[in-house]
Design an enzyme around this catalytic site. Structure first.
Site, short mmCIF file in Angstrom:
data_model
loop_
_atom_site.label_atom_id
_atom_site.label_comp_id
_atom_site.label_asym_id
_atom_site.label_seq_id
_atom_site.Cartn_x
_atom_site.Cartn_y
_atom_site.Cartn_z
N LYS A 71 26.78 -17.98 14.52
CA LYS A 71 27.80 -16.93 14.46
C LYS A 71 28.23 -16.55 15.85
CE LYS A 71 29.85 -13.33 12.19
NZ LYS A 71 31.07 -13.93 12.77
N LYS A 95 21.86 -12.40 21.25
CA LYS A 95 22.45 -11.15 20.74
C LYS A 95 22.16 -10.96 19.26
CE LYS A 95 26.70 -10.31 22.17
NZ LYS A 95 28.19 -10.21 22.26
N LYS A 107 29.68 -20.33 19.58
CA LYS A 107 30.88 -19.79 20.24
C LYS A 107 31.90 -20.91 20.34
CE LYS A 107 31.98 -15.89 22.53
NZ LYS A 107 31.37 -14.56 22.37
N THR A 191 32.71 -2.51 18.21
CA THR A 191 32.08 -2.90 19.49
C THR A 191 32.07 -1.70 20.43
OG1 THR A 191 32.96 -5.11 19.15
CG2 THR A 191 32.00 -4.66 21.29
N SER A 351 30.47 -7.47 11.82
CA SER A 351 30.84 -8.76 11.26
C SER A 351 29.88 -9.15 10.14
CB SER A 351 30.78 -9.86 12.33
OG SER A 351 31.98 -9.91 13.05
N1 GLU Z 1 32.95 -12.18 20.02
C1 GLU Z 1 32.11 -11.08 19.70
C2 GLU Z 1 30.84 -11.10 20.53
O1 GLU Z 1 30.83 -11.61 21.64
C3 GLU Z 1 31.87 -10.94 18.20
C4 GLU Z 1 31.22 -12.08 17.50
C5 GLU Z 1 31.19 -11.92 15.98
O2 GLU Z 1 31.55 -10.88 15.45
O3 GLU Z 1 30.79 -12.90 15.36
O4 GLU Z 1 29.84 -10.56 20.16
#
Ligand code: GLU
Length: 419
Positions: A71, A95, A107, A191, A351
């Site tokens: 994810k 994370k 990613k 966020t 998410s």
């Molecule tokens: N791009 C965001 C991050 O760096 C969100 C990733 C997501 O919601 O999957 O955490």
């Protein structure tokens, strides 16, 4: 250039090897964690409005799936490199593990300046990129989301393209969709809200709460804007904000609602009227404030300016705003740097709620989703802070966050018989 020569990737590996040393992890295990499980490089031909064809490069890196499907977001940026995408996918592994949600890390990125494309060209690029990676994503395989310069509209195109390929409405293949098609409004604020909660919890430990504390926010996009909004609602005084065009400072406090209006109407916070002086993106980091929120880009707090940073709490809204040398300088000065993998996890936690809603048909309302985010962020903050004080107090807080995350991933890999 392969990803291994990329300086951003090398920084991610350095952070991994340092935590591995502290955890006494064997070298062969570190070797497994250094590399993505799968890395796909795709070329995307787009027919431009002028009739010519431009070929764009895109990547999806799937770093680790020990704790669940991959994810993480997809970014569109002219400086995207393969190495950066791999590094960001590794950071997503940590994370997500730290957030305690059932995901591994992934990613994606496309090397493009989206501001130079027409809406039609952008839609074609988005659909073709997603079609190109469609064989390796899926609701239970890899679930993308937005990142730099992608948004709910991009996610709507991705979801639609993927749904056509598989032949059903695959709501759960991406998150942060528009609320009308399976998304949550709460995802937009999540966020920034998470970054504000991280700052507030840190303030409970090292100041006496956020009330009447001064705040500076670098970057007034989706993250900085909502971090400022929530902190001011909780009684803090936001005195300075900047975006890529500069910013404003008023020691008496800025009106955050008005700032958001100005930003939305004119595209620049510098057009806000009630200020004492203008301020640059460099100056804001050195202001005499209690709380600093770097919510713009990477590598802004370095060994050069860290000695002049006065904030007692730094809550990282951006990914990678503080270099390791700066982290150590700030720790010695007694400042608390709440690391990105903890402070900006609110987006991916929301998410997860959206994805679970999609998979179940329905789960939490907007209100319940926000309450769940609040609970999770506070729990995660306390776990990392307490572990930091107990086991790792001679290092920056980031080291504690990494150690907990890496330990969780390694335990899952052991249980699954991978190592
Ligand atoms: N791009 C965001 C991050 O760096 C969100 C990733 C997501 O919601 O999957 O955490």
């Amino acid at each position: 250039m392969t990803y291994e020569n990329d300086p951003v990737y090398q920084m991610a590996v350095k952070q991994l090897t340092e935590s591995a040393k502290i955890l006494n992890l064997p070298e062969d295990v570190v070797e497994v964690l250094k590399h993505p499980e799968r890395l796909l490089h795709v070329k995307i031909p787009v027919k431009l409005d002028n009739g010519r064809i431009a070929v764009f490069h895109g990547w999806r890196s799937q770093h680790n799936s020990a704790l669940g499907p991959y994810k993480g977001g997809i970014r569109y940026h002219p400086n995207v490199t393969e190495g950066e995408v791999v590094a960001l996918s590794m950071w997503m592994t940590w994370k997500n593990a730290l957030a305690g949600i059932p995901y591994g890390g992934g990613k994606g990125g496309v090397k493009v300046n989206p501001k130079e494309l027409s809406p039609r060209e952008l839609e074609e690029l988005s659909r073709k990129y997603f079609a190109a990676i469609s064989r390796i994503v899926g609701e239970d395989i890899d679930i993308p989301a937005p990142d730099v310069y992608t948004n709910p509209q991009t996610m709507a195109w991705y979801m639609d393209e993927y749904s056509k390929i598989v032949g059903y409405n695959a709501w759960g293949v991406v998150t942060a969709k528009p609320k009308e098609i399976g998304g949550l409004y709460a995802r937009i604020v999540s966020t920034g809200l998470g970054t504000a909660i991280a700052a507030r919890e840190a303030a409970k430990r090292v100041l006496d709460g956020v009330e009447n504390k001064t705040v500076a926010v670098q970057g007034f996009g989706n993250v900085g804007m909502y971090a400022a909004k929530y902190l001011s609602e909780w009684g803090a005084k936001v005195v300075a904000v900047t975006d890529s065009k500069g910013g404003v400072y008023n020691p008496a406090g800025l009106n955050v609602e008005e700032l958001i209006k100005v930003k939305e109407e004119t595209g620049a916070v510098a057009n806000y009227k009630d200020y004492k002086k203008t301020i640059t993106n460099e100056e804001i980091l050195e202001l005499d404030v209690d709380i600093l929120i770097p919510a713009a880009v990477e590598n802004v707090i370095t060994k050069d300016n860290a000695p002049r940073v006065k904030a007692k709490i730094i809550s990282e809204g951006a990914n990678g705003p503080t270099t390791p040398e700066a982290d150590e300088i700030l720790r010695k000065k007694g400042a608390v740097v709440v690391p990105d993998i903890l402070a900006n996890a609110g987006g991916v936690v929301m998410s997860w709620i959206e994805w679970a809603n999609n998979r179940m048909g329905n789960w939490l309302t907007e209100e319940e989703a926000l309450a769940r985010l609040e609970k999770k962020m506070v729990e995660n903050f306390n776990t990392v802070y307490n572990e930091w004080q107990k086991r790792f107090h001679e290092y920056p807080m980031r080291v504690a966050a990494y150690a907990i995350a890496v330990e969780r991933v390694v335990t899952a890999m052991k249980l699954r018989g991978w190592i």
